[in-house]
Design a protein around this motif. Structure first.
Motif, PDB file in Angstrom:
ATOM      1  N   PHE A  29       7.427  18.991   4.256  1.00  0.00           N
ATOM      2  CA  PHE A  29       6.250  19.618   3.653  1.00  0.00           C
ATOM      3  C   PHE A  29       5.883  18.844   2.397  1.00  0.00           C
ATOM      4  O   PHE A  29       6.760  18.410   1.642  1.00  0.00           O
ATOM      5  CB  PHE A  29       6.518  21.079   3.270  1.00  0.00           C
ATOM      6  N   TRP A  30       4.590  18.682   2.183  1.00  0.00           N
ATOM      7  CA  TRP A  30       4.083  18.103   0.941  1.00  0.00           C
ATOM      8  C   TRP A  30       3.762  19.227  -0.044  1.00  0.00           C
ATOM      9  O   TRP A  30       3.176  20.243   0.327  1.00  0.00           O
ATOM     10  CB  TRP A  30       2.817  17.294   1.191  1.00  0.00           C
ATOM     11  N   SER A  31       4.170  19.019  -1.277  1.00  0.00           N
ATOM     12  CA  SER A  31       3.844  19.966  -2.354  1.00  0.00           C
ATOM     13  C   SER A  31       3.164  19.201  -3.481  1.00  0.00           C
ATOM     14  O   SER A  31       3.643  18.136  -3.896  1.00  0.00           O
ATOM     15  CB  SER A  31       5.120  20.639  -2.875  1.00  0.00           C
ATOM     16  N   SER A  59      -0.318  24.703  -8.487  1.00  0.00           N
ATOM     17  CA  SER A  59       0.861  24.131  -7.839  1.00  0.00           C
ATOM     18  C   SER A  59       1.373  25.119  -6.795  1.00  0.00           C
ATOM     19  O   SER A  59       0.889  26.251  -6.692  1.00  0.00           O
ATOM     20  CB  SER A  59       1.969  23.838  -8.868  1.00  0.00           C
ATOM     21  N   GLY A  60       2.358  24.667  -6.019  1.00  0.00           N
ATOM     22  CA  GLY A  60       3.058  25.571  -5.118  1.00  0.00           C
ATOM     23  C   GLY A  60       2.463  25.735  -3.737  1.00  0.00           C
ATOM     24  O   GLY A  60       3.011  26.496  -2.930  1.00  0.00           O
ATOM     25  N   GLN A  87       0.455  15.281  -9.046  1.00  0.00           N
ATOM     26  CA  GLN A  87       1.828  14.901  -8.734  1.00  0.00           C
ATOM     27  C   GLN A  87       2.194  15.478  -7.373  1.00  0.00           C
ATOM     28  O   GLN A  87       1.691  16.540  -6.976  1.00  0.00           O
ATOM     29  CB  GLN A  87       2.795  15.404  -9.801  1.00  0.00           C
ATOM     30  N   SER A  88       3.072  14.788  -6.657  1.00  0.00           N
ATOM     31  CA  SER A  88       3.444  15.241  -5.320  1.00  0.00           C
ATOM     32  C   SER A  88       4.947  15.172  -5.128  1.00  0.00           C
ATOM     33  O   SER A  88       5.643  14.366  -5.764  1.00  0.00           O
ATOM     34  CB  SER A  88       2.747  14.398  -4.253  1.00  0.00           C
ATOM     35  N   ASP A  89       5.436  16.030  -4.245  1.00  0.00           N
ATOM     36  CA  ASP A  89       6.834  16.032  -3.832  1.00  0.00           C
ATOM     37  C   ASP A  89       6.879  16.182  -2.321  1.00  0.00           C
ATOM     38  O   ASP A  89       6.048  16.892  -1.734  1.00  0.00           O
ATOM     39  CB  ASP A  89       7.609  17.183  -4.476  1.00  0.00           C
TER      40      ASP A  89
END
Length: 225
Positions: free
Chosen positions: A15-17, A72-73, A159-161
């Motif tokens: 999953f991209w966050s 976010s989230g 920003q991405s995670d």
């Protein structure tokens, strides 16, 4: 003739966050209510009578301004095998409990690499944040009502995670068609297309819950030792 095939699998899916700051310029017509009393005539039992009533009026004026909010989230499925509409059905995941990757986390589980590129996931996420920003600006406006709201938004500090999140997947074949049954491996949230039988699904969910409980107990025992 009905044939059912169960295939239960625990898998970590990507999953991209994203997190980002929204900057908006907005324009709208702001309305404030005021009330006046007026008299009117009506017929009651064949007689004309005069009565009073309260009438609500709205005074309008143009207004514009700026709005900023951090978002976010929101998780975007990084797997083409898990469409976003299905991912939404088993949300939320508790991201505060997420941990840095360690190889032993995947013991006994399958893991899928991402097949949805970051830019495609970012576009979907920004569309969701634009919708939320529109709602946030609407709530932010003064007055009793408004109309003609226009919001122009840009994003910065993006920003991405990339996360791996646990999902249990079972497939059912019913009259020649395959249906999927999904379970959030962290919270136990369940989503399915066409259950074959209430008892079968209940036993399946109970089995998943027991697996999650046993996994949690195992982690506590490891920590205790």
């Amino acid at each position: 003739h009905q044939r059912v095939e169960d295939k239960l699998q625990g898998i970590y899916l990507p999953f991209w966050s994203f997190s980002m700051l929204a900057h908006s310029e907005w324009h709208a017509q702001i309305g404030e209510y005021w009330y006046r009393t007026e008299t009117y005539t009506t017929v009651v039992n064949g007689k004309t009578v005069t009565r009073t009533r309260t009438v609500r009026e709205t005074e309008w004026w143009p207004l514009s301004g700026r709005h900023h909010e951090f978002y976010s989230g929101y998780l975007v499925s990084g797997s083409r095998g898990l469409p976003q509409r299905d991912a939404e059905r088993i949300k939320p995941f508790h991201l505060a409990a997420a941990k840095r990757y360690q190889p032993y986390f995947l013991a006994g589980w399958s893991c899928e690499e991402y097949s949805v590129e970051r830019e495609a996931a970012l576009d979907l996420c920004q569309r969701e944040f634009l919708r939320r920003e529109q709602e946030a600006v609407s709530r932010f406006l003064p007055g009793d009502t408004h109309s003609g709201l226009r919001v122009e938004t840009t994003f910065s500090h993006v920003q991405s995670d990339l996360l791996l999140l646990p999902i249990y997947i079972s497939s059912y074949r019913y009259h020649g068609k395959v249906y999927r049954f999904l379970v959030n491996g962290q919270t136990g949230s369940v989503a399915g297309d066409k259950p074959v039988s209430a008892l079968r699904i209940a036993l399946f969910v109970l089995g998943i819950v027991l697996l999650v409980v046993l996994a949690i107990l195992g982690i506590h025992l490891l920590n205790a030792s």
